[in-house]
Design an enzyme around this catalytic site. Structure first.
Site, PDB file in Angstrom:
ATOM      1  N   GLU A 226       1.930  -3.843  -8.120  1.00 44.15           N
ATOM      2  CA  GLU A 226       2.219  -2.433  -8.589  1.00 44.15           C
ATOM      3  C   GLU A 226       3.060  -2.188  -9.294  1.00 44.15           C
ATOM      4  OE1 GLU A 226       0.403  -0.598  -5.528  1.00 44.15           O
ATOM      5  OE2 GLU A 226       1.740   1.613  -5.817  1.00 44.15           O
TER       6      GLU A 226
ATOM      7  N   GLU B 238       1.860  -3.008 -12.689  1.00 41.85           N
ATOM      8  CA  GLU B 238       1.348  -1.683 -13.145  1.00 41.85           C
ATOM      9  C   GLU B 238       2.257  -1.035 -13.395  1.00 41.85           C
ATOM     10  OE1 GLU B 238      -1.335  -0.970  -9.758  1.00 41.85           O
ATOM     11  OE2 GLU B 238      -3.021  -0.308 -10.847  1.00 41.85           O
TER      12      GLU B 238
ATOM     13  N   CYS C  94      -2.688   2.045  -0.825  1.00 41.25           N
ATOM     14  CA  CYS C  94      -2.141   0.330   0.462  1.00 41.25           C
ATOM     15  C   CYS C  94      -2.404   1.139   1.610  1.00 41.25           C
ATOM     16  CB  CYS C  94      -0.352   1.087   0.737  1.00 41.25           C
ATOM     17  SG  CYS C  94       0.513  -0.284  -0.598  1.00 41.25           S
TER      18      CYS C  94
ATOM     19  N   SER D  36      -3.839   2.680  -8.280  1.00 36.38           N
ATOM     20  CA  SER D  36      -3.056   2.275  -8.493  1.00 36.38           C
ATOM     21  C   SER D  36      -3.939   0.878  -8.137  1.00 36.38           C
ATOM     22  CB  SER D  36      -2.081   1.118  -7.841  1.00 36.38           C
ATOM     23  OG  SER D  36      -1.496  -0.066  -7.066  1.00 36.38           O
TER      24      SER D  36
ATOM     25  N   LYS E 206      -8.401   0.405   8.779  1.00 35.11           N
ATOM     26  CA  LYS E 206      -8.297  -0.304   8.351  1.00 35.11           C
ATOM     27  C   LYS E 206      -9.469  -1.690   8.746  1.00 35.11           C
ATOM     28  CE  LYS E 206      -4.666  -1.242   6.260  1.00 35.11           C
ATOM     29  NZ  LYS E 206      -4.934  -1.091   4.357  1.00 35.11           N
TER      30      LYS E 206
ATOM     31  N   GLU F  33     -12.202  -0.017   5.647  1.00 34.59           N
ATOM     32  CA  GLU F  33     -11.485  -1.159   4.730  1.00 34.59           C
ATOM     33  C   GLU F  33     -11.709  -2.657   4.341  1.00 34.59           C
ATOM     34  OE1 GLU F  33      -7.280  -1.783   4.469  1.00 34.59           O
ATOM     35  OE2 GLU F  33      -7.392  -1.855   2.215  1.00 34.59           O
TER      36      GLU F  33
ATOM     37  N   GLU G  96     -16.361  -3.780  -1.794  1.00 35.24           N
ATOM     38  CA  GLU G  96     -16.080  -4.664  -2.445  1.00 35.24           C
ATOM     39  C   GLU G  96     -14.420  -5.790  -2.136  1.00 35.24           C
ATOM     40  OE1 GLU G  96     -16.580  -0.653  -1.299  1.00 35.24           O
ATOM     41  OE2 GLU G  96     -15.010  -0.137  -2.441  1.00 35.24           O
TER      42      GLU G  96
ATOM     43  N   CYS H  67       2.573   4.360   8.169  1.00 37.81           N
ATOM     44  CA  CYS H  67       2.429   3.504   9.403  1.00 37.81           C
ATOM     45  C   CYS H  67       2.043   3.281  10.558  1.00 37.81           C
ATOM     46  CB  CYS H  67       1.912   2.142   8.861  1.00 37.81           C
ATOM     47  SG  CYS H  67       1.620   1.900   7.384  1.00 37.81           S
TER      48      CYS H  67
END
Ligand code: FES
Ligand code: FES
Lengths: 588, 186
Positions: free
Chosen positions: A284, A287, A304, A324, A363, A366, A371, A509
């Protein structure tokens, strides 16, 4: 609220409080805890449950303490035989419309309804009658909705609207037939839900829960080693909160015990999602610096937090190019386990079972994204356990967590810097990125380390930094209503930001939807909980030798041996992802 | 924000799809109220217009209202299910209204309701699959002397026993079947 002070009497004791104070708040000043269910200090007042009734001189009906503001000369009684009877009846009526399955309920021992029933002395049930019946909606990847357990307090509706700005939930119908759910009562995954699980965190009962993954993990662990190689990695935030599941003081770091517990459960290897966090920072930061150089797609938005990514796709799809492309630490880690690690071990990725321990409910969603699957449809992450789920598994296994010796993560995917530990708190990803970016920008190995301006659990932080003559405007937000403010400011074009960290959950988190429920005398979402848990992470960080992600020798080795260059071809293929606008579109 | 941003926004398509399912006068009304201070309180007014036009609030229409008025869909459906006046399904050809007023209630309107629900296989506020009947309830029709009373379209029946209620439903069914057969012959 004005500065004007008001004189009142509570249970015979005179008291002065500022005008605008509610009876409930005033009573707290005297150490009187008026029972409450629908009330939450961080949410708007609903006055729905009536458990907080009090008597006020001159009134022959009860007044609800949570919604009633004080007036001059108010004479309040918080306890009397009538009040106690009324509160008991109210809770008894709630119980009458609630399944009688406490012993088999996930919230047994940590349910606010159960707590109030006990404290108010409901020992018998007088009002047996018809009870509402609904099926459990458990088709969602992350969030399960069980309307039978709902007491219509409306906290989930308010957290979803006020804190997260998602507005997915509301009360449907009326009277006995009222039910809380998404529009048209569709399944959670077909709604604008972003799977953050804050409804789970604030629910006083078990009307919202995470989708259970414990069963599949038990099954994988029971398979012979040569059939399945079962590995686990644990997120930064878990080490700061798992102790709470076992009665340790809030904010006790338990990294070592966590590792030992996982080995005892039978995992073949125990890794640290921190390694993935360090890797995320390398990718990151690279990037970010390249976008800075080209002046392209700024501000860069972090990626994230899967709740935020869902929010992006449903509420702000036009900002996808700014986000990102880095996978989250969890996905980077799981990907490496089924590629790099599999290769090293000479294992077929199909024979590896990857479990991630996450503070997060989103999560789970996710992990199931298309993907994030290998070419043949196998997910990189096979199961995601929340802190609560793993805590329960450890208990269920009969492990005495407190007595465990400290263990160490397996190498090399268990080596990490302090920058990775702080990922678990709001501002942590930003600070970790800045530590590395500063070194790259200045070319000096000893750039600044502690970026205190991005620490602290407030919802929105902004700063302008000058690093080596380069001005960087940054913003950090947690709770998606705060993200909305920043994103709207950024798109309106007034303020030019370069880097924005967004975490879905209020506090980051450490306050994720999968974290331990606080003890029953705390409010969920209390910022003090966030502060205490965050402190544990910053302490771990400050005691580490390695403080910057790019100093992690295991990461350097990984690039040299396997990945090539940061943001290079292989890194892109394995460590980056893409996003799509998703329906239904949210109203922001 | 800088140059060369890929267009990842879906608002144009969402907007077009929403505009396609509402008539112009409703679109104009939403537009006229857009951005006004209490635009949310306009929600009920918009829903009235939708029901006035379609006879009920369809899911597509509610979604369109939510998007175009920028009111969360959960709020829209929450309001739509709260008020008895709003219907979420098209109305049947015949409306059977059961009076649940005090007099009718005392005289057994509950048994009557149950019979009709069983007979038609629907609850209050619903419409039979064939679209022939909707079952609704009302408070006192002002004909307490006839209690218990039901009203089919604008015809009042009373006093009605559960068995008679079934017969009345049959009567309408037969009429409909007859009409169908006629139509088929012609
Ligand atoms: S806590 Fe006051 S009404 Fe619920
Ligand atoms: S109560 Fe039914 S007509 Fe009056």
């Amino acid at each position: 609220m004005t500065d004007k002070m008001i004189n009142i009497t509570i249970d015979g004791e005179p008291l002065q409080v500022p005008a605008g104070t509610t009876v409930l708040k005033a009573a707290e000043k005297l150490g009187i805890n008026i029972p409450r269910l629908c009330y939450h200090p961080n949410l708007s007042i609903e006055g729905a449950c009536r458990v907080c009734v009090t008597q006020v001189k001159g009134f022959n009906h009860f007044l609800t303490a949570c919604s009633q503001e004080v007036w001059e000369g108010m004479d309040i009684q918080t306890n009397s035989p009538e009040i106690r009877q009324a509160r008991r009846d109210i809770v008894e009526l709630l119980l009458d419309n609630h399944p009688k399955d406490c012993q088999t309920c996930e919230r047994d021992g940590n349910c606010e309804l159960q707590k109030q029933a006990y404290r108010l002395g409901v020992r018998e049930r007088h009002f047996e009658g018809q009870r509402k019946r609904y099926p459990v909606e458990d088709s969602g990847k992350s969030v399960v909705r069980n309307p039978e357990k709902c007491i219509l307090c409306g906290r989930c509706v308010r957290v979803c609207a006020e804190v997260q700005g998602v507005n997915n939930l509301s009360q449907h119908g009326r009277g006995f037939h009222t039910v809380v759910g998404p529009a048209n009562l569709v399944n959670m995954d077909d709604s604008v839900c972003i799977q953050c699980g804050q409804c789970v965190a604030v629910c006083p009962t078990a009307a919202f829960l995470e989708q259970d993954h414990t069963e599949r993990v038990w099954e994988a662990l029971a398979l012979p080693r040569d059939v399945k190689h079962v590995v686990v990695h644990t997120a930064p935030a878990i080490r700061a909160t798992m102790g709470e599941m076992f009665g340790l003081p809030m904010g006790t770091p338990v990294t070592g015990k966590l590792v030992t517990a996982l080995r005892r459960l039978g995992f073949d290897a125990v890794f640290d999602t921190n390694f993935g966090a360090d890797l995320t920072i390398i990718e990151e930061a690279t990037e970010f610096l390249s976008r800075m150089e080209k002046g392209e797609n700024l501000p860069l938005l972090t990626s994230c937090s899967p709740g935020w990514v869902n929010f992006l796709e449903k509420f702000y799809p036009e900002l996808i190019p700014h986000t990102s492309t880095c996978k989250s630490p969890m996905q980077m880690m799981s990907t490496l386990l089924k590629t790099y690690y599999a290769e090293k071990k000479g294992l077929d990725p199909k024979d590896i079972y990857v479990v991630a321990i996450m503070p997060c409910v989103a999560k789970k969603f996710e992990a199931g994204r298309s993907e994030h699957t290998m070419a043949d449809g196998i997910p990189y992450t096979d199961a995601v356990l929340t802190t609560r789920e793993l805590g329960w598994m450890i208990k269920s296994y009969g492990i005495d967590f407190e007595a465990l010796p400290d263990g160490e993560f397996d190498r090399p995917l268990g080596v990490s810097s302090g920058a990775a530990d702080i990922f678990g708190a709001t501002g942590g990803v930003m600070e970790a990125a800045l530590r590395t970016a500063a070194v790259k920008l200045t070319g000096e190995e000893l750039g600044p380390l502690d970026f205190v301006e991005v620490r602290g659990v407030t919802g929105l932080k902004e700063a302008s930094l000058k690093i080596n003559g380069v001005e960087i405007n940054i913003a950090v937000s947690n709770g998606l209503t705060n993200a909305k403010h920043i994103l709207d400011a950024a798109t309106a074009g007034g303020k030019k930001y370069h880097l924005i960290e967004i975490m879905a959950c209020p506090g980051g988190c450490i306050m994720g939807g999968g974290q331990p429920y606080p003890p029953l005398d705390w409010d969920p979402m209390d910022p003090e909980i966030a502060r205490t848990r965050a402190k544990a992470l910053y302490d771990i960080d400050s005691h580490k030798q390695l403080r910057r992600s790019h100093e992690n020798p295991a990461i350097e080795h990984l690039y040299a041996e396997f990945l090539g260059q940061p943001n290079g071809e292989k890194a892109h293929e394995l460590l980056h992802t893409h996003y799509n606008a998703r329906m239904p579109r949210g109203i922001r | 924000m800088s140059h060369a941003i890929a267009n990842t926004d879906n608002w144009a398509e969402v907007k077009a799809a929403c505009e396609a399912v509402l008539p112009k006068h409703i679109l104009d009304f939403i537009e006229a109220n857009h951005g006004q201070a209490h635009s949310e309180s306009q929600l009920i007014a918009i829903l009235h217009l939708v029901q006035g036009h379609f006879g009920f609030l369809g899911q597509e229409q509610m979604h369109a209202v939510a998007q175009l008025a920028q009111i969360p869909l959960a709020k829209v459906t929450g309001v739509a299910t709260f008020y008895h006046y709003f219907r979420l399904q098209p109305r049947g050809k015949h409306i059977i209204n059961v009076c649940l007023g005090t007099a009718c209630y005392v005289k057994g309107a509950d048994k009557l309701s149950q019979r009709l629900m069983d007979e038609l296989g629907i609850q209050f506020g619903e419409t039979t699959k064939d679209g022939l009947f909707s079952l609704e309830s009302t408070r006192c029709l002002g004909t307490c002397g006839l209690a218990p009373v039901i009203m089919v379209d604008d015809q009042v029946y009373g006093p009605v026993s559960p068995a008679e209620a079934s017969l009345i439903v049959d009567k309408y069914l037969k009429k409909e079947k007859g009409a169908k057969a006629e139509a088929a012959k012609a």
